[in-house]
Write a protein that holds these residues in place. Structure first.
Motif, PDB file in Angstrom:
ATOM      1  N   PRO A 234      17.170  34.399  12.316  1.00 28.35           N
ATOM      2  CA  PRO A 234      15.789  34.887  12.120  1.00 28.35           C
ATOM      3  C   PRO A 234      15.522  35.315  10.693  1.00 28.35           C
ATOM      4  O   PRO A 234      15.069  36.426  10.432  1.00 28.35           O
ATOM      5  CB  PRO A 234      15.734  36.077  13.081  1.00 28.35           C
ATOM      6  N   MET A 235      15.767  34.420   9.749  1.00 29.49           N
ATOM      7  CA  MET A 235      15.723  34.769   8.329  1.00 29.49           C
ATOM      8  C   MET A 235      15.104  33.625   7.537  1.00 29.49           C
ATOM      9  O   MET A 235      15.322  32.467   7.844  1.00 29.49           O
ATOM     10  CB  MET A 235      17.152  35.029   7.840  1.00 29.49           C
ATOM     11  N   ARG A 236      14.323  33.979   6.528  1.00 27.04           N
ATOM     12  CA  ARG A 236      13.841  33.008   5.550  1.00 27.04           C
ATOM     13  C   ARG A 236      14.024  33.613   4.167  1.00 27.04           C
ATOM     14  O   ARG A 236      13.540  34.709   3.900  1.00 27.04           O
ATOM     15  CB  ARG A 236      12.372  32.654   5.774  1.00 27.04           C
ATOM     16  N   ILE A 237      14.729  32.891   3.308  1.00 30.95           N
ATOM     17  CA  ILE A 237      14.925  33.326   1.929  1.00 30.95           C
ATOM     18  C   ILE A 237      14.216  32.323   1.031  1.00 30.95           C
ATOM     19  O   ILE A 237      14.630  31.173   0.917  1.00 30.95           O
ATOM     20  CB  ILE A 237      16.421  33.399   1.575  1.00 30.95           C
ATOM     21  N   GLY A 238      13.125  32.741   0.431  1.00 32.60           N
ATOM     22  CA  GLY A 238      12.359  31.841  -0.426  1.00 32.60           C
ATOM     23  C   GLY A 238      11.454  30.894   0.337  1.00 32.60           C
ATOM     24  O   GLY A 238      10.312  30.657  -0.061  1.00 32.60           O
ATOM     25  N   ALA A 239      11.928  30.345   1.430  1.00 33.11           N
ATOM     26  CA  ALA A 239      11.172  29.350   2.202  1.00 33.11           C
ATOM     27  C   ALA A 239      10.159  30.050   3.098  1.00 33.11           C
ATOM     28  O   ALA A 239      10.352  30.189   4.315  1.00 33.11           O
ATOM     29  CB  ALA A 239      12.125  28.494   3.036  1.00 33.11           C
ATOM     30  N   THR A 240       9.069  30.502   2.504  1.00 32.14           N
ATOM     31  CA  THR A 240       8.071  31.257   3.260  1.00 32.14           C
ATOM     32  C   THR A 240       7.412  30.382   4.328  1.00 32.14           C
ATOM     33  O   THR A 240       7.254  29.171   4.144  1.00 32.14           O
ATOM     34  CB  THR A 240       6.980  31.801   2.317  1.00 32.14           C
ATOM     35  N   PRO A 241       7.033  30.969   5.465  1.00 31.61           N
ATOM     36  CA  PRO A 241       6.363  30.206   6.521  1.00 31.61           C
ATOM     37  C   PRO A 241       5.133  29.479   5.977  1.00 31.61           C
ATOM     38  O   PRO A 241       4.310  30.072   5.278  1.00 31.61           O
ATOM     39  CB  PRO A 241       5.964  31.283   7.542  1.00 31.61           C
ATOM     40  N   GLU A 242       5.017  28.195   6.320  1.00 28.00           N
ATOM     41  CA  GLU A 242       4.019  27.339   5.667  1.00 28.00           C
ATOM     42  C   GLU A 242       2.909  26.866   6.607  1.00 28.00           C
ATOM     43  O   GLU A 242       3.163  26.378   7.702  1.00 28.00           O
ATOM     44  CB  GLU A 242       4.693  26.100   5.065  1.00 28.00           C
ATOM     45  N   ILE A 243       1.697  27.016   6.135  1.00 28.01           N
ATOM     46  CA  ILE A 243       0.518  26.337   6.688  1.00 28.01           C
ATOM     47  C   ILE A 243       0.053  25.361   5.617  1.00 28.01           C
ATOM     48  O   ILE A 243      -0.085  25.733   4.446  1.00 28.01           O
ATOM     49  CB  ILE A 243      -0.608  27.339   7.012  1.00 28.01           C
ATOM     50  N   THR A 244      -0.148  24.101   5.984  1.00 26.09           N
ATOM     51  CA  THR A 244      -0.532  23.091   4.997  1.00 26.09           C
ATOM     52  C   THR A 244      -1.984  22.679   5.203  1.00 26.09           C
ATOM     53  O   THR A 244      -2.377  22.318   6.323  1.00 26.09           O
ATOM     54  CB  THR A 244       0.355  21.838   5.109  1.00 26.09           C
TER      55      THR A 244
ATOM     56  N   THR B   3       0.836  -1.196   0.000  1.00 29.31           N
ATOM     57  CA  THR B   3       0.000   0.000   0.000  1.00 29.31           C
ATOM     58  C   THR B   3       0.877   1.255   0.000  1.00 29.31           C
ATOM     59  O   THR B   3       2.032   1.215   0.425  1.00 29.31           O
ATOM     60  CB  THR B   3      -0.926   0.019   1.228  1.00 29.31           C
ATOM     61  N   PRO B   4       0.344   2.384  -0.471  1.00 30.65           N
ATOM     62  CA  PRO B   4       1.150   3.616  -0.501  1.00 30.65           C
ATOM     63  C   PRO B   4       1.498   4.083   0.915  1.00 30.65           C
ATOM     64  O   PRO B   4       0.663   4.072   1.817  1.00 30.65           O
ATOM     65  CB  PRO B   4       0.230   4.623  -1.194  1.00 30.65           C
ATOM     66  N   SER B   5       2.744   4.479   1.092  1.00 29.47           N
ATOM     67  CA  SER B   5       3.208   5.100   2.329  1.00 29.47           C
ATOM     68  C   SER B   5       3.672   6.505   1.983  1.00 29.47           C
ATOM     69  O   SER B   5       4.641   6.680   1.243  1.00 29.47           O
ATOM     70  CB  SER B   5       4.360   4.299   2.944  1.00 29.47           C
ATOM     71  N   ARG B   6       2.972   7.502   2.503  1.00 35.37           N
ATOM     72  CA  ARG B   6       3.248   8.882   2.113  1.00 35.37           C
ATOM     73  C   ARG B   6       3.813   9.677   3.293  1.00 35.37           C
ATOM     74  O   ARG B   6       3.445   9.454   4.440  1.00 35.37           O
ATOM     75  CB  ARG B   6       1.985   9.554   1.587  1.00 35.37           C
ATOM     76  N   LEU B   7       4.663  10.633   2.940  1.00 34.73           N
ATOM     77  CA  LEU B   7       5.245  11.558   3.915  1.00 34.73           C
ATOM     78  C   LEU B   7       5.033  12.973   3.415  1.00 34.73           C
ATOM     79  O   LEU B   7       5.313  13.277   2.253  1.00 34.73           O
ATOM     80  CB  LEU B   7       6.745  11.297   4.067  1.00 34.73           C
ATOM     81  N   TYR B   8       4.537  13.842   4.309  1.00 35.94           N
ATOM     82  CA  TYR B   8       4.507  15.266   3.976  1.00 35.94           C
ATOM     83  C   TYR B   8       5.349  16.015   4.999  1.00 35.94           C
ATOM     84  O   TYR B   8       5.141  15.884   6.212  1.00 35.94           O
ATOM     85  CB  TYR B   8       3.087  15.848   3.948  1.00 35.94           C
ATOM     86  N   VAL B   9       6.294  16.813   4.493  1.00 33.91           N
ATOM     87  CA  VAL B   9       7.176  17.592   5.360  1.00 33.91           C
ATOM     88  C   VAL B   9       6.816  19.067   5.234  1.00 33.91           C
ATOM     89  O   VAL B   9       6.974  19.678   4.170  1.00 33.91           O
ATOM     90  CB  VAL B   9       8.663  17.383   4.997  1.00 33.91           C
ATOM     91  N   ASN B  10       6.324  19.628   6.321  1.00 30.22           N
ATOM     92  CA  ASN B  10       6.008  21.050   6.402  1.00 30.22           C
ATOM     93  C   ASN B  10       7.287  21.809   6.771  1.00 30.22           C
ATOM     94  O   ASN B  10       7.996  21.409   7.697  1.00 30.22           O
ATOM     95  CB  ASN B  10       4.917  21.258   7.466  1.00 30.22           C
ATOM     96  N   ILE B  11       7.601  22.903   6.054  1.00 32.72           N
ATOM     97  CA  ILE B  11       8.867  23.595   6.293  1.00 32.72           C
ATOM     98  C   ILE B  11       8.783  24.628   7.412  1.00 32.72           C
ATOM     99  O   ILE B  11       9.741  25.382   7.631  1.00 32.72           O
ATOM    100  CB  ILE B  11       9.412  24.244   5.010  1.00 32.72           C
ATOM    101  N   GLY B  12       7.684  24.630   8.158  1.00 36.48           N
ATOM    102  CA  GLY B  12       7.618  25.413   9.383  1.00 36.48           C
ATOM    103  C   GLY B  12       7.152  26.841   9.189  1.00 36.48           C
ATOM    104  O   GLY B  12       7.168  27.400   8.085  1.00 36.48           O
ATOM    105  N   THR B  13       6.748  27.441  10.313  1.00 33.38           N
ATOM    106  CA  THR B  13       6.335  28.849  10.301  1.00 33.38           C
ATOM    107  C   THR B  13       7.323  29.745  11.028  1.00 33.38           C
ATOM    108  O   THR B  13       7.233  30.971  10.930  1.00 33.38           O
ATOM    109  CB  THR B  13       4.945  29.026  10.954  1.00 33.38           C
ATOM    110  N   GLY B  14       8.251  29.164  11.776  1.00 34.35           N
ATOM    111  CA  GLY B  14       9.166  29.966  12.579  1.00 34.35           C
ATOM    112  C   GLY B  14      10.614  29.753  12.202  1.00 34.35           C
ATOM    113  O   GLY B  14      10.939  29.065  11.234  1.00 34.35           O
ATOM    114  N   GLU B  15      11.481  30.369  12.990  1.00 30.72           N
ATOM    115  CA  GLU B  15      12.917  30.265  12.774  1.00 30.72           C
ATOM    116  C   GLU B  15      13.598  30.009  14.115  1.00 30.72           C
ATOM    117  O   GLU B  15      13.061  30.348  15.163  1.00 30.72           O
ATOM    118  CB  GLU B  15      13.505  31.560  12.182  1.00 30.72           C
ATOM    119  N   VAL B  16      14.787  29.464  14.031  1.00 34.90           N
ATOM    120  CA  VAL B  16      15.601  29.294  15.232  1.00 34.90           C
ATOM    121  C   VAL B  16      17.037  29.643  14.875  1.00 34.90           C
ATOM    122  O   VAL B  16      17.505  29.347  13.772  1.00 34.90           O
ATOM    123  CB  VAL B  16      15.494  27.853  15.787  1.00 34.90           C
ATOM    124  N   ALA B  17      17.724  30.310  15.783  1.00 34.26           N
ATOM    125  CA  ALA B  17      19.126  30.735  15.627  1.00 34.26           C
ATOM    126  C   ALA B  17      19.259  31.862  14.610  1.00 34.26           C
ATOM    127  O   ALA B  17      19.769  32.936  14.923  1.00 34.26           O
ATOM    128  CB  ALA B  17      20.040  29.573  15.267  1.00 34.26           C
TER     129      ALA B  17
END
Length: 408
Positions: free
Chosen positions: A391-401, A375-389
């Motif tokens: 405080p910058m995001r370039i291209g990788a906008t905070p994500e709600i899925t 059977t299919p085994s699926r993974l979804y990886v959310n790239i997060g809404t926050g930052e640690v260490a």
């Protein structure tokens, strides 16, 4: 924030070499009248940057008695300057190599390095001032022949890696995130770990805001590697354990159901699926707290990780799916976070790229494989809404899925 001694030594060495090269470049490319002045100006800027680095490294990072924000901003400010300098040095070196072959006197690489280094500097600060505030809702459909008909069209909102203490006590962004999640009117909301940075008291200003999250079937959560207190020095094991209990209590106060190696049956329109949540399943140096069998299997064997029920697993680290879940179970959908896409992402020719791919083969988006039963085994990886260490995001906008389940 962990900065091992070897990393600090390498950083200081690279800083010294970069500054020495640029100072040599400034001296060699200045006229005799301006050479002394130009070298003095750059020398003063170097001293200021070294002072910035020294203060940032000397401030406590693993003590819960001190705010992490000054360290974070000092080191990030230094990093933006340092990276811009590296870009200049690389361009200048290329220019020198070209000149060796062409016997030119003017180093056009150095001339190009100034605007390119400035562009990198501006881009990094754009990632702080603009990109990390730009919430994006990603819509995903998951179809399965095993999904009960009652769950056809069922909507799950996932968010992850909020790292709310990075905002200090400013709840503006988190409040907007909560409003956008609630506006999706989901059947269920899941949070896949890393609410804190170092300790539970850091999240206190955000508890009233996060308590406003609402979904028909509730809000469910798991712990991430930062939620256990592993990034802080504790006086003893009892203090660390008390901090973990406080995290459990805080999520209960918010009305969230924390699944710490536990499960819930979700009933909708007369049908049932299983929602499973495990502790952080971490490869070194992250702690190993997750246990899928403990979370779901029963002693009589009627409930096990390979039964026929449709199962959704919340597991913070996608390496859990990579190294264990897909090869040992028939869990239908695993939801993870953890990678942040290293807070940098680019879309090129319809393909996504992130430096996170150098460490994590499954770093963002949907992945699929076959479970042992086919059977299919699926993974979804959310790239997060926050930052640690950083405080910058370039291209990788905070994500709600927004995940919509479909019954085939």
């Amino acid at each position: 924030m962990r900065l091992p001694l070897l990393n600090i030594i390498l950083l200081l060495l690279m800083t010294s070499l970069v500054d020495a090269y640029i100072l040599w470049d400034v001296r060699s490319q200045s006229s005799k009248l301006k050479r002394g002045r130009n070298c003095a100006v750059y020398g003063i800027s170097v001293l200021l940057c070294w002072a910035l680095l020294a203060v940032g490294l000397s401030l406590p990072r693993r003590s819960g008695d001190y705010d992490l924000q000054p360290v974070m901003w000092l080191l990030f400010s230094y990093l933006t300057i340092f990276v811009a300098k590296i870009v200049y040095v690389l361009c200048s070196l290329v220019g020198r190599l070209v000149n060796i072959r062409s016997r030119r006197l003017v180093n056009y690489g150095a001339m190009a390095g100034v605007p390119l280094g400035s562009l990198v500097f501006i881009t990094m600060w754009w990632g702080v001032l603009v990109t990390r505030h730009e919430l994006e809702t990603v819509k995903v459909e998951v179809s399965s022949a095993r999904l009960p008909k009652g769950f056809d069209g069922y909507r799950i909102v996932q968010f992850s890696d909020a790292h709310v203490p990075t905002w200090g006590a400013d709840t503006t962004f988190v409040a907007r995130m909560v409003d956008e999640i609630n506006a999706l009117n989901a059947d269920m909301i899941v949070f896949t770990g890393d609410l804190a940075n170092r300790n539970t008291p850091e999240i206190e200003p955000f508890i009233p805001v996060l308590s406003r999250l609402r979904a028909k079937d509730g809000v469910y959560s798991i712990l991430g590697n930062h939620d256990y207190g592993d990034y802080q020095d504790w006086p003893d094991a009892a203090a660390k354990e008390a901090n973990l209990r406080q995290m459990h209590n805080a999520q209960a106060r918010m009305g969230w159901q924390l699944l710490d190696n536990d499960y819930r049956y979700i009933v909708h329109d007369g049908d049932t699926i299983a929602l499973i949540g495990v502790g952080n399943w971490g490869e070194p140096p992250f702690g190993q707290y997750g246990d899928l069998k403990k979370a779901y299997e029963s002693e009589d064997g009627k409930r096990n990780i390979n039964d026929k029920r449709f199962k959704v697993l919340l597991s913070h680290n996608p390496e859990h799916w990579n190294r264990y879940v897909r090869s040992h179970s028939n869990v239908d959908l695993t939801l993870s976070g953890h990678t942040h896409a290293m807070q940098m992402e680019a879309d090129m020719f319809g393909r996504r790229f992130s430096p996170a791919s150098w460490r994590y083969p499954y770093w963002g988006g949907m992945y699929e494989d076959k479970a042992p039963d086919g059977t299919p085994s699926r993974l979804y990886v959310n790239i997060g809404t926050g930052e640690v260490a950083i405080p910058m995001r370039i291209g990788a906008t905070p994500e709600i899925t927004l995940i919509t389940l479909k019954s085939e």
